[in-house]
Design an enzyme around this catalytic site. Sequence first.
Site, PDB file in Angstrom:
ATOM      1  N   ASP A 210     -18.120   4.602  37.933  1.00 14.62           N
ATOM      2  CA  ASP A 210     -17.108   5.585  38.360  1.00 14.62           C
ATOM      3  C   ASP A 210     -17.038   6.807  37.443  1.00 14.62           C
ATOM      4  O   ASP A 210     -15.953   7.171  36.945  1.00 14.62           O
ATOM      5  CB  ASP A 210     -15.713   4.927  38.380  1.00 14.62           C
ATOM      6  CG  ASP A 210     -15.662   3.668  39.227  1.00 14.62           C
ATOM      7  OD1 ASP A 210     -16.449   3.550  40.171  1.00 14.62           O
ATOM      8  OD2 ASP A 210     -14.794   2.806  38.941  1.00 14.62           O
TER       9      ASP A 210
ATOM     10  N   GLU B 101     -12.803   6.199  49.503  1.00 12.72           N
ATOM     11  CA  GLU B 101     -12.297   6.250  48.123  1.00 12.72           C
ATOM     12  C   GLU B 101     -13.141   7.255  47.330  1.00 12.72           C
ATOM     13  O   GLU B 101     -14.028   7.899  47.883  1.00 12.72           O
ATOM     14  CB  GLU B 101     -12.357   4.864  47.456  1.00 12.72           C
ATOM     15  CG  GLU B 101     -13.756   4.298  47.321  1.00 12.72           C
ATOM     16  CD  GLU B 101     -13.791   2.862  46.800  1.00 12.72           C
ATOM     17  OE1 GLU B 101     -12.728   2.235  46.602  1.00 12.72           O
ATOM     18  OE2 GLU B 101     -14.908   2.354  46.585  1.00 12.72           O
TER      19      GLU B 101
HETATM   20  O1  FUB Z   1     -14.387   0.524  39.855  1.00 15.34           O
HETATM   21  C1  FUB Z   1     -13.471  -0.048  40.738  1.00 15.34           C
HETATM   22  C2  FUB Z   1     -13.561   0.615  42.064  1.00 15.34           C
HETATM   23  O2  FUB Z   1     -14.875   0.460  42.595  1.00 15.34           O
HETATM   24  C3  FUB Z   1     -13.365   2.098  42.040  1.00 15.34           C
HETATM   25  O3  FUB Z   1     -12.047   2.472  41.902  1.00 15.34           O
HETATM   26  C4  FUB Z   1     -13.999   2.464  43.326  1.00 15.34           C
HETATM   27  O4  FUB Z   1     -14.231   3.825  43.497  1.00 15.34           O
HETATM   28  C5  FUB Z   1     -15.266   1.653  43.279  1.00 15.34           C
HETATM   29  O5  FUB Z   1     -16.271   2.276  42.521  1.00 15.34           O
END
Ligand code: FUB
Length: 325
Positions: A13, A222
């Site tokens: 991320d 997301e």
């Molecule tokens: O790293 C946890 C979660 O997985 C993140 O918040 C999302 O974007 C995905 O990468």
Amino acid sequence: MKRYLFPDDFMADPSAHVFNGRIYIYPSHDWECENVENDNGDQYVMKDMHVLSIDGDPMTGTVTDHGKALDIADVPWAGRQLWDCDCAEKDGKYYLYFPLKDKNDIFRIGVAVADRPEGPFVAEPDPIRGSYSMDICVLHDDADGEYYLYFGGLWGGQLQRYRDNKALESAYLPEGAEPSLPSRCVRLSKDMLQFAEEPRPVQVVDADGKPLRADDPHRFFEASWVHKYNGKYYFSYSTGDSHLLCYAVGDNPYGPFVYQGVILTPVVGWTTHHCIIEYEGKWYLFHHDSVPSGGKSWLRSLKVCELTYDADGRIQTIDGGGTGE
Ligand code: FUB
């Protein structure tokens, strides 16, 4: 050419910025976990975060790990799961925005402050009032000098539990032809510690101005990121269960953003997540995949590659080399 940035540890991320002429990366710090992998994301058990920096060219420069910059043990309201952070600079102070579940297992967004980009960061005693969900990006807009925070994610990210910034009695995820759930954008207060307004929905629309449908594999899931190119606002994001990074273009920080295409095809590993920055006249995509961990979706490794635009400002699609598994 692609480069694994930090083979010494599992990190994911990435949010990157150029501060004082140097690239700083604010990644999640992945941990091995005993939990069963599930759609709630219980396998992402991050407890702290480190700041990395790169000396010079991201494709070749030395990467430095500045050590632990924030630990959830030092956040008074912490429950579990420190996910995707981002950092902004204002008047010589650095503000780290972090999503973390509180003691009731609800994601809130916290702020931690430091005097240097590498931290250490000291968390404010409470989360930002009115904050919810996760996956943070902060845009410092050179057009008006304001700071805009983007957030939100489906499934384990809990966005389906909210409408109009209020918690629903029961979560509802749109289906089929219903409009997909949008990310959120909110202007930050002058002191950088609160929202200055109610968060607004970030609509990704098709060429006719209609929000992308819930069953469109290119809809927002997301990992919001916003950068500017030739005066336009580029909103990019992960499509989650269809494993793409896509982008849409608009004329202001709030959108709407008109869907344009795919930035990165699926990687090895379920999640895909990124940021885009310019450094010395070239553009770079930072992201992650699970190749080094042998496909364990909760143990991811940071990568970088160059990103290019065509003459019309369209981003050229990059091959992620996987299937999203
Ligand atoms: O790293 C946890 C979660 O997985 C993140 O918040 C999302 O974007 C995905 O990468």
